[in-house]
Design an enzyme around this catalytic site. Structure first.
Site, short mmCIF file in Angstrom:
data_model
loop_
_atom_site.label_atom_id
_atom_site.label_comp_id
_atom_site.label_asym_id
_atom_site.label_seq_id
_atom_site.Cartn_x
_atom_site.Cartn_y
_atom_site.Cartn_z
N SER A 8 0.85 -1.20 0.00
CA SER A 8 0.00 0.00 0.00
C SER A 8 0.88 1.25 0.00
CB SER A 8 -0.92 -0.01 1.22
OG SER A 8 -0.19 -0.31 2.40
N ARG A 99 -4.94 8.11 17.17
CA ARG A 99 -5.16 9.18 18.14
C ARG A 99 -4.75 10.51 17.55
NH1 ARG A 99 -1.14 10.43 22.98
NH2 ARG A 99 0.01 11.08 21.12
N HIS A 258 4.05 -1.04 3.55
CA HIS A 258 3.25 0.19 3.37
C HIS A 258 4.25 1.32 3.16
CE1 HIS A 258 -0.09 3.04 4.15
NE2 HIS A 258 0.80 3.75 4.84
P1 FAD Z 1 -2.51 5.54 20.47
O1 FAD Z 1 -2.65 4.14 20.01
O2 FAD Z 1 -3.65 6.13 21.21
O3 FAD Z 1 -1.17 5.60 21.36
C1 FAD Z 1 -0.58 6.82 21.73
C2 FAD Z 1 0.25 6.62 23.00
O4 FAD Z 1 -0.60 6.40 24.13
C3 FAD Z 1 1.19 5.42 22.99
O5 FAD Z 1 2.31 5.72 23.78
C4 FAD Z 1 0.36 4.30 23.62
O6 FAD Z 1 1.16 3.30 24.20
C5 FAD Z 1 -0.44 5.07 24.64
N1 FAD Z 1 -1.81 4.55 24.81
C6 FAD Z 1 -2.58 3.98 23.83
N2 FAD Z 1 -3.79 3.69 24.31
C7 FAD Z 1 -3.79 4.11 25.59
C8 FAD Z 1 -4.78 4.10 26.61
N3 FAD Z 1 -5.99 3.59 26.38
N4 FAD Z 1 -4.46 4.64 27.82
C9 FAD Z 1 -3.23 5.17 28.05
N5 FAD Z 1 -2.25 5.19 27.11
C10 FAD Z 1 -2.53 4.67 25.91
N6 FAD Z 1 -0.66 11.45 12.75
C11 FAD Z 1 -1.50 12.37 12.24
O7 FAD Z 1 -1.69 13.43 12.84
N7 FAD Z 1 -2.19 12.13 11.07
C12 FAD Z 1 -2.05 10.98 10.38
O8 FAD Z 1 -2.68 10.80 9.35
C13 FAD Z 1 -1.16 9.98 10.89
N8 FAD Z 1 -1.00 8.80 10.26
C14 FAD Z 1 -0.19 7.84 10.80
C15 FAD Z 1 -0.11 6.59 10.18
C16 FAD Z 1 0.68 5.58 10.71
C17 FAD Z 1 0.75 4.25 10.02
C18 FAD Z 1 1.43 5.83 11.90
C19 FAD Z 1 2.31 4.76 12.48
C20 FAD Z 1 1.34 7.06 12.55
C21 FAD Z 1 0.52 8.07 12.02
N9 FAD Z 1 0.38 9.31 12.63
C22 FAD Z 1 -0.47 10.27 12.11
C23 FAD Z 1 1.10 9.62 13.88
C24 FAD Z 1 0.25 9.25 15.12
O9 FAD Z 1 -0.91 10.02 15.14
C25 FAD Z 1 1.11 9.53 16.35
O10 FAD Z 1 2.15 8.61 16.43
C26 FAD Z 1 0.34 9.62 17.66
O11 FAD Z 1 1.23 10.13 18.66
C27 FAD Z 1 -0.19 8.30 18.19
O12 FAD Z 1 -1.27 7.85 17.49
P2 FAD Z 1 -1.82 6.36 17.76
O13 FAD Z 1 -3.01 6.16 16.97
O14 FAD Z 1 -0.74 5.39 17.65
O15 FAD Z 1 -2.20 6.54 19.32
#
Ligand code: FAD
Length: 277
Positions: A8, A99, A258
């Site tokens: 992808s 997130r 990806h």
């Molecule tokens: P989460 O999974 O919520 O994790 C964030 C942090 O909190 C981690 O340290 C985790 O261990 C911790 N955590 C998770 N769940 C919990 C919980 N329930 N309670 C307490 N702590 C928790 N950013 C953008 O702004 N736009 C994008 O389009 C974008 N695309 C991305 C695509 C990919 C494939 C990747 C790998 C990253 C992307 N990012 C993007 C960056 C991403 O948004 C950041 O890395 C962000 O800091 C974390 O997002 P996440 O969804 O992994 O968060």
């Protein structure tokens, strides 16, 4: 025999008319490779929200499978629900749920909803309509203190209903294999697809890696610095390093790749051709 591996390509949501045109051109070129899907990033702070939606709809209209990235950001659930419904009725059936990061300037007041909450929200509203990808961090998310924490929260996202994952980019294949094996031991069975970042210049990759917590191994870092004044040599070295990484990952059983295209076709095409895909 059909190649069942998942390939992808990711685009950054364009913010200007020129960037919109460029993304369409790059899409058309990369679509010839018949990837599994394209994805388009989302600025949770609002900077690219419209750009994301429009790009997703435009590219999907060409017949490509396109997955918008999505975060709650500072939005009310109703706003996200409306967006999901819009995607659903436009025939979009894949999403990358995140997130996101707090946009600079917003301060610490904005509540951040973890990705597991978004995955649960999407499942509750739309059932199994969307294939949901989530993010994974083989080199550990900057806010996590250990790989165990990383796996714990990763599992929470999977249990909330994610179908597959894409990793943050990395240049150390062992970090990926170790993370994958720990996930397997924790009972996580979804495909975890390595995110691949081509290397085309030193300062950009250095700055971005510092921000997102991706490590550039010393031997790569030093060599990129040495080639900084010779862009062609640097690009050739970067393509060789990333091709080797991809080969190791695929040989080691990675379910696909990806590519973070950075809205350019050539760096990704170079690696793709080197791999003979
Ligand atoms: P989460 O999974 O919520 O994790 C964030 C942090 O909190 C981690 O340290 C985790 O261990 C911790 N955590 C998770 N769940 C919990 C919980 N329930 N309670 C307490 N702590 C928790 N950013 C953008 O702004 N736009 C994008 O389009 C974008 N695309 C991305 C695509 C990919 C494939 C990747 C790998 C990253 C992307 N990012 C993007 C960056 C991403 O948004 C950041 O890395 C962000 O800091 C974390 O997002 P996440 O969804 O992994 O968060």
């Amino acid at each position: 025999m059909t190649d069942t591996r998942l390939f992808s390509f990711e685009f950054s949501a364009p913010k200007t008319e020129d960037a919109v045109t460029k993304v369409k051109q790059v899409h058309d070129r990369l679509a010839e490779l018949s990837p599994h899907f394209f994805s388009v990033t989302y600025g949770a702070g609002g900077s690219t929200k419209d750009g994301t939606k429009q790009t997703v709809l435009d590219l999907a209209a060409t017949g490509s499978v396109v997955a918008p990235h999505l975060s709650f950001g500072g939005d009310e659930p109703e706003v996200i629900e409306a967006l999901l419904r819009e995607y659903q009725s436009a025939g979009i059936n894949r999403l990358v749920a995140l997130r996101g990061d707090r946009p600079s300037g917003i301060g610490s007041s904005m509540k951040m909803f973890h990705a597991n909450e978004l995955v649960g929200f999407i499942r509750q509203l739309t059932g199994d309509h969307f294939h949901i990808d989530i993010a994974a961090y083989p080199e550990i998310h900057p806010e996590s203190d250990s790989v165990e924490t990383e796996v714990k929260y990763f599992k929470q996202k999977v249990d909330a209903g994610a179908n597959s994952a894409i990793t943050q980019y990395f240049y150390n294949a062992d970090a990926y294999f170790r993370f994958r094996d720990l996930c397997d031991k924790a009972g996580i069975k979804i495909p975890i697809v390595p995110g691949i970042m081509p290397i085309t210049n030193y300062k950009g990759i250095k700055r971005f890696s510092d921000l997102c917590g991706a490590e550039i191994p010393r031997w790569i870092d030093k060599q990129l610095q040495a080639y900084e004044a010779e862009p062609d040599t640097l690009k050739a070295f970067g393509a060789e390093v990333v091709t080797d990484l991809c080969e190791r990952l695929l040989e080691g059983g990675a379910p696909g790749l990806h590519f973070y295209t950075m809205n350019q076709s050539l760096p990704t095409l170079k690696i793709w051709n080197n791999l003979g895909l």
